[in-house]
Design a protein around this motif. Sequence first.
Motif, PDB file in Angstrom:
ATOM      1  N   LEU A  66      -7.210  27.673 142.228  1.00 45.64           N
ATOM      2  CA  LEU A  66      -6.279  27.250 143.375  1.00 45.64           C
ATOM      3  C   LEU A  66      -6.303  25.688 143.227  1.00 45.64           C
ATOM      4  CD1 LEU A  66      -4.955  27.210 146.042  1.00 45.64           C
ATOM      5  CD2 LEU A  66      -7.119  26.889 147.238  1.00 45.64           C
ATOM      6  N   VAL A  67      -7.518  25.116 142.861  1.00 46.59           N
ATOM      7  CA  VAL A  67      -7.252  23.644 142.590  1.00 46.59           C
ATOM      8  C   VAL A  67      -6.505  23.374 141.595  1.00 46.59           C
ATOM      9  CG1 VAL A  67      -8.965  21.547 142.069  1.00 46.59           C
ATOM     10  CG2 VAL A  67      -9.647  23.171 143.752  1.00 46.59           C
ATOM     11  N   THR A  68      -6.877  24.193 140.391  1.00 51.13           N
ATOM     12  CA  THR A  68      -6.054  23.764 138.937  1.00 51.13           C
ATOM     13  C   THR A  68      -4.568  23.952 139.205  1.00 51.13           C
ATOM     14  OG1 THR A  68      -8.161  24.544 137.742  1.00 51.13           O
ATOM     15  CG2 THR A  68      -5.879  24.483 136.566  1.00 51.13           C
ATOM     16  N   THR A  74       1.594  24.445 139.443  1.00 47.31           N
ATOM     17  CA  THR A  74       2.075  25.602 139.335  1.00 47.31           C
ATOM     18  C   THR A  74       1.948  26.697 140.647  1.00 47.31           C
ATOM     19  OG1 THR A  74      -0.310  26.220 138.778  1.00 47.31           O
ATOM     20  CG2 THR A  74       1.369  25.699 136.874  1.00 47.31           C
ATOM     21  N   ILE A  75       1.419  25.989 141.595  1.00 44.59           N
ATOM     22  CA  ILE A  75       1.140  26.860 142.807  1.00 44.59           C
ATOM     23  C   ILE A  75       2.043  25.937 143.890  1.00 44.59           C
ATOM     24  CG2 ILE A  75      -0.062  27.243 144.925  1.00 44.59           C
ATOM     25  CD1 ILE A  75      -2.423  28.005 142.924  1.00 44.59           C
ATOM     26  N   ARG A 188      -1.476  34.454 142.162  1.00 36.68           N
ATOM     27  CA  ARG A 188      -1.611  33.006 141.325  1.00 36.68           C
ATOM     28  C   ARG A 188      -3.046  32.661 141.129  1.00 36.68           C
ATOM     29  NH1 ARG A 188       3.180  29.881 141.270  1.00 36.68           N
ATOM     30  NH2 ARG A 188       4.833  31.496 140.906  1.00 36.68           N
ATOM     31  N   VAL A 189      -3.813  33.088 142.193  1.00 37.03           N
ATOM     32  CA  VAL A 189      -5.060  32.653 142.157  1.00 37.03           C
ATOM     33  C   VAL A 189      -6.158  33.874 141.687  1.00 37.03           C
ATOM     34  CG1 VAL A 189      -5.071  30.903 143.880  1.00 37.03           C
ATOM     35  CG2 VAL A 189      -5.740  33.089 144.553  1.00 37.03           C
ATOM     36  N   GLY A 190      -5.497  35.112 141.656  1.00 37.49           N
ATOM     37  CA  GLY A 190      -6.498  36.103 141.268  1.00 37.49           C
ATOM     38  C   GLY A 190      -7.587  36.796 142.239  1.00 37.49           C
ATOM     39  N   SER A 191      -7.245  36.173 143.564  1.00 33.41           N
ATOM     40  CA  SER A 191      -8.408  36.439 144.344  1.00 33.41           C
ATOM     41  C   SER A 191      -7.776  36.476 145.847  1.00 33.41           C
ATOM     42  CB  SER A 191      -9.474  35.529 144.349  1.00 33.41           C
ATOM     43  OG  SER A 191     -10.391  35.656 145.671  1.00 33.41           O
TER      44      SER A 191
END
Length: 307
Positions: A66-68, A74-75, A188-191
């Motif tokens: 998320l931070v990245t 990209t988010i 996007r974050v996979g979680s």
Amino acid sequence: MPAWIALGGAVLVGVMTAVQARINGQLGLRLDDGLLAAAISFGSGLVLLILLSAALPAGRRGVGRLVTGVRERTIPWWMLVGGAAGAFTVATQGVAVAIIGVSLFTVGVVAGQAVCGLVLDRIGYGPSGVVAVTMPRVAGGALAILAVVISLQGGVLGQVPWWMLLMPLITGIGISWQQATNGRLRQRVGSPMTATLVNFIGGTAILVVAAAIHIAIAGPPRALPTDAWLYVGGVLGLVYIMLSAALIAYTGVLLFGLGSVTGQLITAYLLDLLWPAEAHSGWLIGLLTIAIAAGSVIVAVAPWRRA
């Protein structure tokens, strides 16, 4: 994941949503402050979610992505504001449910979800992309709206202010959009946990500010009640938002909404039957409403043959 498992999860989400609505509504009634009740509900869920995200490897990985993603853009920002819809949902529960009942609240949500779900699926907003708006899906949505119309019979419209009936409709639109947005963010974050964390951070911030303004204008609330069950609404919200983010990619926005609506209506009917609110249309109309709403799901998912 098989579609029937995802649909069963959607029904479970509806059950938890209805129970949370009754809990938050009762907390708002005890405090005489629906906004403060909503802030307490969201805030308790946020605290638990922060602890889980810090303790579990999947949660830490999701926060890192998320931070990245935010740093590298990209988010997009609109994936981060789903909590606004969650804040409005629990605020509506705290303000209106103790008066209009869970059933009437739920059928208002049905109408909003049915219409908004069709639109979001058609434009491809959800994580599953564009979902065809077939005639069975349209008919299922129409049956869901019919259930709303029937639920308003029996003099209900004259028992409560019009804005209390409008709030659940807006809530349903917001829930449908929130579920689709959370599903996109989860990809996007996979979680799903991290997608839920973003919701709870935004929703809690909005509700704390709103509750503070309300207290400054209207005065302090009543003393906090001591019944422990009044404070589990946030935990229920945490669980069903995570499930929504994880499952909606397998069902589409409309089908997930119809499944959760069925769970909501059945649970809401039982709750209002055992614990009636001030405004209710009677057990017979409530039972008919549930039957039609359940029929809307069957019509929408049945494998109809093309002519």
